[in-house]
Design a protein around this motif. Sequence first.
Motif: not given
Length: 232
Positions: A110-124, A158-162, A203-207
């Motif tokens: 998966p690609t690395h996406v610079e996002r704060d933890a709260d953003v990734l948690e919202r995505g999850r 999953v497996g798709l870029p941001y 979240f999807l791009a980093t999963t």
Amino acid sequence: MPSHRQLIAVLLFALCMGVAQAQSLQLDSTAQRAKPCEACHGPEGRATPDGWYPRIAGKPAGYLFNQLLNFRDGRRHNAAMAYMVDFQREEFLRELADHFAAQELPYPAPTHVERDADVLERGRTLVREGDASRDIPSCQACHGERLTGLAPDVPGLVGLPYDYLVAQFGAWQTGSRRTVAPDCMSTITHSLTQADVAAVAAFLATTPVPADSHPQTQSQVLPERCGSVSLQ
């Protein structure tokens, strides 16, 4: 305007399909007929590193077939795709979908996406649980617990870029991407804010793609009626 790369793909397709059919020539295999698709979607349909041309290898055959029909019938808009599928027989489009669905290829990390933890948690939360207060179902309710899709008609996420994911959400929201009614994705995406879209895509791009990347067999009742899904 189509890029030079896209125009080359179109010309190759016309040469392989239009001329060959007109002269009643037979190509050796479906794999050869699928070669023009690889000009944009990468070798064997495994995607290209720029993030704009998605992976089609291993996607459910029904989903791929429906997308070819959507490009042909004007529900999705891309000049190169429209040129390539226009006037094609549905039997050939189904054969092409079956070919790419059968490709067994590894996924990149998966690609690395610079996002704060709260953003990734919202995505999850949106991906795994949805938001009942806004009548937004979870992504996994339709795309499977592993997010690898449901055969035969629901694609994996999953497996798709941001960038690709954000672009597709935008296409649903603006109406430049549609499907046959009832258009469940249009309904769902119009309930999402821009912040929601960014969080879900991150979240999807980093999963990571699970070890078993195959689409699951559909056994669940989908939360929304979708015109593109044959089993509901």
